[in-house]
Design a protein around this motif. Structure first.
Motif, PDB file in Angstrom:
ATOM      1  N   ALA A   7       6.051 -26.953 -69.441  1.00  0.00           N
ATOM      2  CA  ALA A   7       5.843 -28.356 -69.074  1.00  0.00           C
ATOM      3  C   ALA A   7       5.794 -28.639 -67.726  1.00  0.00           C
ATOM      4  O   ALA A   7       5.657 -29.763 -67.373  1.00  0.00           O
ATOM      5  N   GLY A   8       5.980 -27.767 -66.680  1.00  0.00           N
ATOM      6  CA  GLY A   8       5.904 -28.118 -65.412  1.00  0.00           C
ATOM      7  C   GLY A   8       4.852 -28.324 -64.686  1.00  0.00           C
ATOM      8  O   GLY A   8       3.765 -27.735 -65.037  1.00  0.00           O
ATOM      9  N   MET A   9       4.722 -29.250 -63.814  1.00  0.00           N
ATOM     10  CA  MET A   9       3.665 -29.468 -62.900  1.00  0.00           C
ATOM     11  C   MET A   9       3.085 -28.405 -62.151  1.00  0.00           C
ATOM     12  O   MET A   9       3.723 -27.210 -61.913  1.00  0.00           O
ATOM     13  N   ASP A  68       1.254 -24.329 -66.523  1.00  0.00           N
ATOM     14  CA  ASP A  68       0.542 -25.207 -65.614  1.00  0.00           C
ATOM     15  C   ASP A  68      -0.344 -25.993 -66.313  1.00  0.00           C
ATOM     16  O   ASP A  68      -0.569 -26.139 -67.448  1.00  0.00           O
ATOM     17  N   TRP A  69      -1.122 -26.757 -65.497  1.00  0.00           N
ATOM     18  CA  TRP A  69      -2.181 -27.516 -66.000  1.00  0.00           C
ATOM     19  C   TRP A  69      -3.371 -26.500 -66.446  1.00  0.00           C
ATOM     20  O   TRP A  69      -3.761 -25.592 -66.000  1.00  0.00           O
ATOM     21  N   PRO A  70      -4.045 -27.120 -67.455  1.00  0.00           N
ATOM     22  CA  PRO A  70      -4.058 -28.267 -68.107  1.00  0.00           C
ATOM     23  C   PRO A  70      -2.981 -28.382 -69.175  1.00  0.00           C
ATOM     24  O   PRO A  70      -2.821 -29.399 -69.624  1.00  0.00           O
ATOM     25  N   SER A  71      -2.592 -27.460 -69.690  1.00  0.00           N
ATOM     26  CA  SER A  71      -1.693 -27.401 -70.908  1.00  0.00           C
ATOM     27  C   SER A  71      -0.502 -28.282 -70.600  1.00  0.00           C
ATOM     28  O   SER A  71      -0.005 -28.845 -71.468  1.00  0.00           O
ATOM     29  N   SER A  72       0.188 -28.035 -69.510  1.00  0.00           N
ATOM     30  CA  SER A  72       1.569 -28.630 -69.239  1.00  0.00           C
ATOM     31  C   SER A  72       1.277 -30.292 -69.098  1.00  0.00           C
ATOM     32  O   SER A  72       2.158 -30.921 -69.469  1.00  0.00           O
ATOM     33  N   TYR A  73       0.051 -30.868 -68.747  1.00  0.00           N
ATOM     34  CA  TYR A  73      -0.325 -32.163 -68.848  1.00  0.00           C
ATOM     35  C   TYR A  73      -0.099 -32.695 -70.212  1.00  0.00           C
ATOM     36  O   TYR A  73       0.369 -33.728 -70.571  1.00  0.00           O
ATOM     37  N   ILE A  88       9.690 -24.856 -71.443  1.00  0.00           N
ATOM     38  CA  ILE A  88      10.400 -24.579 -70.148  1.00  0.00           C
ATOM     39  C   ILE A  88       9.623 -25.577 -69.006  1.00  0.00           C
ATOM     40  O   ILE A  88       8.404 -25.681 -68.971  1.00  0.00           O
ATOM     41  N   LEU A  89      10.575 -26.355 -68.504  1.00  0.00           N
ATOM     42  CA  LEU A  89      10.273 -27.323 -67.292  1.00  0.00           C
ATOM     43  C   LEU A  89      10.434 -26.462 -66.126  1.00  0.00           C
ATOM     44  O   LEU A  89      11.617 -26.385 -65.733  1.00  0.00           O
ATOM     45  N   THR A  90       9.563 -25.994 -65.173  1.00  0.00           N
ATOM     46  CA  THR A  90       9.577 -25.518 -64.020  1.00  0.00           C
ATOM     47  C   THR A  90       9.391 -26.808 -62.881  1.00  0.00           C
ATOM     48  O   THR A  90       8.619 -27.607 -63.290  1.00  0.00           O
ATOM     49  N   ARG A  91      10.387 -26.768 -62.116  1.00  0.00           N
ATOM     50  CA  ARG A  91      10.459 -28.027 -61.108  1.00  0.00           C
ATOM     51  C   ARG A  91      11.072 -27.334 -59.728  1.00  0.00           C
ATOM     52  O   ARG A  91      11.353 -26.139 -59.761  1.00  0.00           O
ATOM     53  N   ALA A 163      10.550 -37.706 -68.091  1.00  0.00           N
ATOM     54  CA  ALA A 163       9.998 -37.772 -69.552  1.00  0.00           C
ATOM     55  C   ALA A 163      10.090 -36.400 -70.274  1.00  0.00           C
ATOM     56  O   ALA A 163      10.655 -36.394 -71.469  1.00  0.00           O
ATOM     57  N   VAL A 164      10.066 -35.182 -69.868  1.00  0.00           N
ATOM     58  CA  VAL A 164      10.358 -33.874 -70.474  1.00  0.00           C
ATOM     59  C   VAL A 164      11.793 -33.824 -70.803  1.00  0.00           C
ATOM     60  O   VAL A 164      12.072 -33.574 -71.923  1.00  0.00           O
TER      61      VAL A 164
END
Length: 239
Positions: A7-9, A68-73, A88-91, A163-164
């Motif tokens: 889910a990370g950008m 990564d995008w596009p899926s994590s968007y 998994i939220l990478t930040r 939000a995640v």
């Protein structure tokens, strides 16, 4: 069937996470590289904002994880479509994240929007216009033709992360930052850590800038995941 949802950008260690997940047996792992390099992927994802309902099995056919995008968007949609998948939220530090984006993906897309040859395929150009531009506007308040300003970008980054964290149940979510290593990831996924293998560390800003420069010069876009040629250089020509 998707088992892990990233889910990370972009520019939060997603390339390293892709490599780690594949090393742990959750591959292939989808990443923006797939869309950039594979015309069929670009064609599939070009309709993600207009198809109703979205056929996630078709979009992610053959992949066991996605980062990564596009899926994590589309993390909300994927979390609902795959209720047993872990998230998994990478930040990373927001200002370091912005600086990395500005010098890599923001510049890359702005140059492409100006018509510069940086290893584009016609299919990816369709994806860029139909999907990526919308993702940029909703996330950063700017089109892909411009380099988004720092404060709106950081606000979008922090809004996304919040939000995640607020939405995904704690027992289904791992918050992961660069440098955390194997232990929290393997504990979360309930697998053993690779013996004597360092955690992958790929796609630092300097290396990505080199790849973009090479793409502008040759029309080829090399990624850390391409097979290497006889000279030891990883290259893969876009369709």
């Amino acid at each position: 069937m998707l088992q892990v949802i990233g889910a990370g950008m972009p520019r939060t260690g997603t390339a390293s996470m892709k490599a780690a997940l594949e090393q742990l047996g959750f591959g292939p792992c989808h990443h923006m590289y797939e869309v950039i390099q594979r015309p069929e992927q670009s064609r599939r994802w070009s309709r993600v904002l207009t198809d109703d309902p979205v056929d996630w099995e078709y979009l992610l056919e053959g992949y066991r994880s996605a980062v990564d995008w596009p899926s994590s968007y589309f993390w909300r949609d994927l979390a609902a479509a795959y209720p047993d998948a872990k998230v998994i939220l990478t930040r990373r530090d927001p200002r370091r994240w912005y600086a990395s984006c500005k010098n890599t993906i923001f510049e890359f897309n702005a140059r492409a929007a100006r018509g510069e040859n940086i290893g584009r395929s016609s299919e990816h150009e369709e994806f860029r216009q139909a999907v990526l531009d919308v993702m940029f506007q909703t996330s950063f308040g700017a089109t892909i033709a411009d380099i988004p300003a720092e404060e709106p970008s950081i606000a979008g980054f922090e809004r996304h992360n919040a939000a995640v964290i607020e939405t995904v149940p704690a027992d289904r979510l791992l918050i992961y930052e660069p440098g955390d290593g194997w232990e929290p990831l393997c504990d979360f996924l309930e697998v053993d850590a690779p013996a004597d293998a360092p955690f992958p560390h790929l796609n630092e800003g300097q290396e990505m800038r080199r790849m973009l420069q090479e793409g502008a010069r040759t029309g080829r876009f090399a990624t850390p995941f391409d097979r290497r040629d006889d000279a030891g250089t990883a290259t893969r020509e876009l369709g």
